[in-house]
Design a protein around this motif. Structure first.
Motif, PDB file in Angstrom:
ATOM      1  N   ASP A 202       6.726  -1.354   8.213  1.00  0.00           N
ATOM      2  CA  ASP A 202       6.029  -0.233   7.690  1.00  0.00           C
ATOM      3  C   ASP A 202       6.857   0.646   6.714  1.00  0.00           C
ATOM      4  OD1 ASP A 202       3.938   1.555   6.807  1.00  0.00           O
ATOM      5  OD2 ASP A 202       3.368   2.123   8.824  1.00  0.00           O
ATOM      6  N   LEU A 203       6.504   1.311   5.988  1.00  0.00           N
ATOM      7  CA  LEU A 203       7.437   2.327   5.247  1.00  0.00           C
ATOM      8  C   LEU A 203       6.769   3.686   5.204  1.00  0.00           C
ATOM      9  CD1 LEU A 203       9.746   2.462   2.911  1.00  0.00           C
ATOM     10  CD2 LEU A 203       7.896   2.222   1.312  1.00  0.00           C
ATOM     11  N   VAL A 204       7.398   4.570   5.904  1.00  0.00           N
ATOM     12  CA  VAL A 204       7.106   5.801   6.079  1.00  0.00           C
ATOM     13  C   VAL A 204       8.042   6.832   5.546  1.00  0.00           C
ATOM     14  CG1 VAL A 204       5.779   5.394   8.072  1.00  0.00           C
ATOM     15  CG2 VAL A 204       8.293   5.958   8.315  1.00  0.00           C
ATOM     16  N   ILE A 205       7.615   8.262   5.479  1.00  0.00           N
ATOM     17  CA  ILE A 205       8.390   9.322   5.119  1.00  0.00           C
ATOM     18  C   ILE A 205       9.615   9.506   6.176  1.00  0.00           C
ATOM     19  CG2 ILE A 205       8.504  11.924   4.745  1.00  0.00           C
ATOM     20  CD1 ILE A 205       7.027  10.393   2.516  1.00  0.00           C
ATOM     21  N   LYS A 206      10.562   9.954   5.616  1.00  0.00           N
ATOM     22  CA  LYS A 206      11.984  10.132   6.578  1.00  0.00           C
ATOM     23  C   LYS A 206      11.422  11.088   7.703  1.00  0.00           C
ATOM     24  CE  LYS A 206      16.900  11.152   6.827  1.00  0.00           C
ATOM     25  NZ  LYS A 206      17.968  11.498   5.837  1.00  0.00           N
TER      26      LYS A 206
ATOM     27  N   ALA B  96       0.871  -1.229   0.127  1.00  0.00           N
ATOM     28  CA  ALA B  96       0.032  -0.110  -0.071  1.00  0.00           C
ATOM     29  C   ALA B  96       0.827   1.245   0.067  1.00  0.00           C
ATOM     30  CB  ALA B  96      -1.084  -0.112   1.083  1.00  0.00           C
ATOM     31  N   ARG B  97       1.816   1.305   0.845  1.00  0.00           N
ATOM     32  CA  ARG B  97       2.816   2.470   1.045  1.00  0.00           C
ATOM     33  C   ARG B  97       3.146   2.580  -0.459  1.00  0.00           C
ATOM     34  NH1 ARG B  97       2.002   5.795   5.776  1.00  0.00           N
ATOM     35  NH2 ARG B  97       1.919   4.280   7.581  1.00  0.00           N
ATOM     36  N   LEU B  98       3.794   1.588  -0.662  1.00  0.00           N
ATOM     37  CA  LEU B  98       4.583   1.820  -2.126  1.00  0.00           C
ATOM     38  C   LEU B  98       3.989   2.581  -3.198  1.00  0.00           C
ATOM     39  CD1 LEU B  98       7.032  -1.369  -2.189  1.00  0.00           C
ATOM     40  CD2 LEU B  98       7.855   1.092  -2.115  1.00  0.00           C
ATOM     41  N   SER B  99       2.644   1.786  -3.333  1.00  0.00           N
ATOM     42  CA  SER B  99       1.779   2.348  -4.250  1.00  0.00           C
ATOM     43  C   SER B  99       1.052   3.949  -4.202  1.00  0.00           C
ATOM     44  CB  SER B  99       0.426   1.430  -4.470  1.00  0.00           C
ATOM     45  OG  SER B  99      -0.594   1.944  -5.178  1.00  0.00           O
ATOM     46  N   TYR B 100       1.002   4.101  -2.989  1.00  0.00           N
ATOM     47  CA  TYR B 100       0.610   5.594  -2.481  1.00  0.00           C
ATOM     48  C   TYR B 100       1.765   6.462  -2.663  1.00  0.00           C
ATOM     49  CZ  TYR B 100      -3.149   3.282   0.041  1.00  0.00           C
ATOM     50  OH  TYR B 100      -4.433   2.379   0.146  1.00  0.00           O
TER      51      TYR B 100
ATOM     52  N   ARG C  71       4.325   6.191  -4.495  1.00  0.00           N
ATOM     53  CA  ARG C  71       4.424   6.515  -6.168  1.00  0.00           C
ATOM     54  C   ARG C  71       3.443   7.396  -6.738  1.00  0.00           C
ATOM     55  NH1 ARG C  71       3.112   5.101 -11.263  1.00  0.00           N
ATOM     56  NH2 ARG C  71       4.771   4.872 -12.664  1.00  0.00           N
ATOM     57  N   ALA C  72       2.216   7.203  -6.310  1.00  0.00           N
ATOM     58  CA  ALA C  72       1.064   8.021  -6.850  1.00  0.00           C
ATOM     59  C   ALA C  72       1.095   9.674  -6.411  1.00  0.00           C
ATOM     60  CB  ALA C  72      -0.080   7.779  -6.403  1.00  0.00           C
ATOM     61  N   VAL C  73       1.760   9.985  -5.001  1.00  0.00           N
ATOM     62  CA  VAL C  73       1.760  11.362  -4.625  1.00  0.00           C
ATOM     63  C   VAL C  73       2.780  11.977  -5.228  1.00  0.00           C
ATOM     64  CG1 VAL C  73       0.218  11.018  -2.725  1.00  0.00           C
ATOM     65  CG2 VAL C  73       2.746  10.817  -2.557  1.00  0.00           C
ATOM     66  N   SER C  74       3.836  11.093  -5.539  1.00  0.00           N
ATOM     67  CA  SER C  74       4.926  11.892  -6.121  1.00  0.00           C
ATOM     68  C   SER C  74       5.252  12.237  -7.447  1.00  0.00           C
ATOM     69  CB  SER C  74       6.346  11.233  -5.587  1.00  0.00           C
ATOM     70  OG  SER C  74       6.300   9.573  -6.253  1.00  0.00           O
ATOM     71  N   GLY C  75       3.965  11.417  -8.051  1.00  0.00           N
ATOM     72  CA  GLY C  75       4.150  11.889  -9.764  1.00  0.00           C
ATOM     73  C   GLY C  75       4.940  10.788 -10.176  1.00  0.00           C
ATOM     74  N   GLY C  76       5.321   9.639  -9.582  1.00  0.00           N
ATOM     75  CA  GLY C  76       5.762   8.499 -10.259  1.00  0.00           C
ATOM     76  C   GLY C  76       7.314   8.683  -9.924  1.00  0.00           C
ATOM     77  N   LEU C  77       7.828   9.338  -8.822  1.00  0.00           N
ATOM     78  CA  LEU C  77       9.379   9.413  -8.670  1.00  0.00           C
ATOM     79  C   LEU C  77       9.495   8.825  -7.373  1.00  0.00           C
ATOM     80  CD1 LEU C  77       9.515  13.424  -9.461  1.00  0.00           C
ATOM     81  CD2 LEU C  77      10.098  11.527 -10.929  1.00  0.00           C
ATOM     82  N   LEU C  78       9.061   7.532  -7.051  1.00  0.00           N
ATOM     83  CA  LEU C  78       9.287   6.707  -5.910  1.00  0.00           C
ATOM     84  C   LEU C  78      10.729   6.581  -5.468  1.00  0.00           C
ATOM     85  CD1 LEU C  78       7.892   4.913  -3.676  1.00  0.00           C
ATOM     86  CD2 LEU C  78       7.855   3.120  -5.379  1.00  0.00           C
ATOM     87  N   ALA C  79      11.665   6.346  -6.644  1.00  0.00           N
ATOM     88  CA  ALA C  79      13.088   6.401  -6.276  1.00  0.00           C
ATOM     89  C   ALA C  79      13.729   7.238  -5.705  1.00  0.00           C
ATOM     90  CB  ALA C  79      13.564   5.760  -7.631  1.00  0.00           C
ATOM     91  N   TYR C  80      13.068   8.441  -5.692  1.00  0.00           N
ATOM     92  CA  TYR C  80      13.696   9.699  -5.067  1.00  0.00           C
ATOM     93  C   TYR C  80      13.089  10.117  -3.830  1.00  0.00           C
ATOM     94  CZ  TYR C  80      14.978   9.703  -9.962  1.00  0.00           C
ATOM     95  OH  TYR C  80      15.548   9.571 -11.321  1.00  0.00           O
ATOM     96  N   MET C  81      12.380   9.324  -3.372  1.00  0.00           N
ATOM     97  CA  MET C  81      11.565   9.730  -2.356  1.00  0.00           C
ATOM     98  C   MET C  81      12.253   9.368  -0.900  1.00  0.00           C
ATOM     99  SD  MET C  81       8.547  11.000  -2.449  1.00  0.00           S
ATOM    100  CE  MET C  81       7.229  10.725  -1.053  1.00  0.00           C
ATOM    101  N   PRO C  82      12.431  10.259   0.045  1.00  0.00           N
ATOM    102  CA  PRO C  82      13.343   9.960   1.123  1.00  0.00           C
ATOM    103  C   PRO C  82      12.521   9.171   2.250  1.00  0.00           C
ATOM    104  CG  PRO C  82      12.568  12.259   1.229  1.00  0.00           C
ATOM    105  CD  PRO C  82      12.022  11.584  -0.079  1.00  0.00           C
ATOM    106  N   LEU C  83      12.676   8.070   2.438  1.00  0.00           N
ATOM    107  CA  LEU C  83      11.871   7.077   3.243  1.00  0.00           C
ATOM    108  C   LEU C  83      12.495   6.382   4.160  1.00  0.00           C
ATOM    109  CD1 LEU C  83      10.125   5.445   0.169  1.00  0.00           C
ATOM    110  CD2 LEU C  83       9.117   7.336   1.360  1.00  0.00           C
TER     111      LEU C  83
END
Length: 297
Positions: free
Chosen positions: A204-208, A165-169, A171-183
């Motif tokens: 779980d996977l959360v924002i840094k 769920a977290r990965l999908s969300y 990716r969506a909120v970042s406009g497809g920039l999942l690889a660059y999100m600080p998590l």
């Protein structure tokens, strides 16, 4: 590219929330309330800790490692976390049947067949807890290796459902920039009726820590812009990964097979045979006595 071999992300080490202990000559999986980061080297006393474990543990409250700063290697969520219903051969740790709840690939005497997949609870072939949801999450920890990852493996519904769920969300909120999100990976606990109200732990996977979602997305956009200007083609990396994963019928590593038996098929009680465990299987694997079948972990 050689066919029949799944090309997976390079692995530098393992992330776990438990360990395998030896008790009365039998190796048993033991759950823990913290993360452990190990190298790929195993000695008689267990897996050797990765230097990253000590580095992160220094600043952890009470020395308990319950968060790990991470980044994803790919923008596509399903490339970072692969989840399938999997039934392993308990004699050698290889996958016998892998499905997605719709269709499956099953190893039969006449070869690999594509069949309907009703899921573990309704499947006669995998009934009795033999078929489990099996997830592999590859993450980047630290900056020493641009493409090297640490792998977290699990058959836990809570971890798999939450991570997917977290990965999908994100990716969506970042406009497809999942690889660059600080998590960061975060260990959480919960009690359920099924666990008899004793705590169980999941990932779980959360924002840094210290950042808002908006700040994380802004950082991801800036980092993506910089990387593109420097010539890094993230889309091509995702495409290469997808091709590599699809290069074999099943994703598995020969070194992973004994670990699958130890971690996911612990000692059970058999009315006729007494204790049945994976330790004898593992020792055979290490001596190379088990014959190879045609074809996971």
């Amino acid at each position: 590219m050689i066919k029949g071999l799944a090309i997976t992300p390079p692995v530098l080490g393992r992330i776990s929330i438990g360990r395998v202990i030896e008790k009365n000559g039998i190796r048993l999986p033991q759950k823990d309330n913290q993360f452990t980061i190990t190298s790929q080297i195993q000695e008689k006393d267990g897996w050797v800790l990765h230097p990253m474990d000590e580095e992160l543990r220094k600043n952890a409250p009470n020395g308990k490692l319950r968060t790990i700063p991470v980044r994803m290697l790919f923008n596509e969520a399903d490339l970072n976390l692969r989840v399938e219903y999997t039934m392993f051969d308990r004699k050698n740790g290889r996958p016998m049947c892998v499905g997605n709840g719709d269709t499956c690939k099953r190893l039969t005497q006449s070869g690999v067949q594509s069949l309907p997949c009703p899921g573990p609870t309704l499947c006669e072939f995998g009934k009795g807890g033999l078929c489990k949801p099996y997830g592999r999450l590859n993450v980047k920890v630290g900056d020493d290796d641009d493409l090297g990852t640490f792998i977290f493996r699990t058959t836990g519904y809570n971890s798999i459902r939450t991570l997917a769920a977290r990965l999908s969300y994100y990716r969506a909120v970042s406009g497809g920039l999942l690889a660059y999100m600080p998590l960061e990976l975060k260990l959480r606990g919960k009690s359920t009726t099924q666990s008899h109200r004793t705590p169980i732990y999941y990932v779980d996977l959360v924002i840094k820590d210290g950042m808002s979602l908006q700040e994380a997305v802004a950082e991801a956009r800036e980092k993506a812009r910089q990387m593109k200007e420097e010539g890094v083609d993230q889309a091509a990396l995702d495409a290469a990964a997808a091709k590599g994963f699809g290069n074999a019928l099943f994703e598995y590593d020969e070194d992973e097979m004994s670990q699958v038996v130890e971690e996911f098929y612990p000692v059970t009680k058999d009315a006729d045979k007494g204790l049945v465990d994976g330790s004898s299987v593992v020792s055979k694997l290490k001596r190379g006595l088990e014959p190879a079948t045609s074809a996971s972990g």
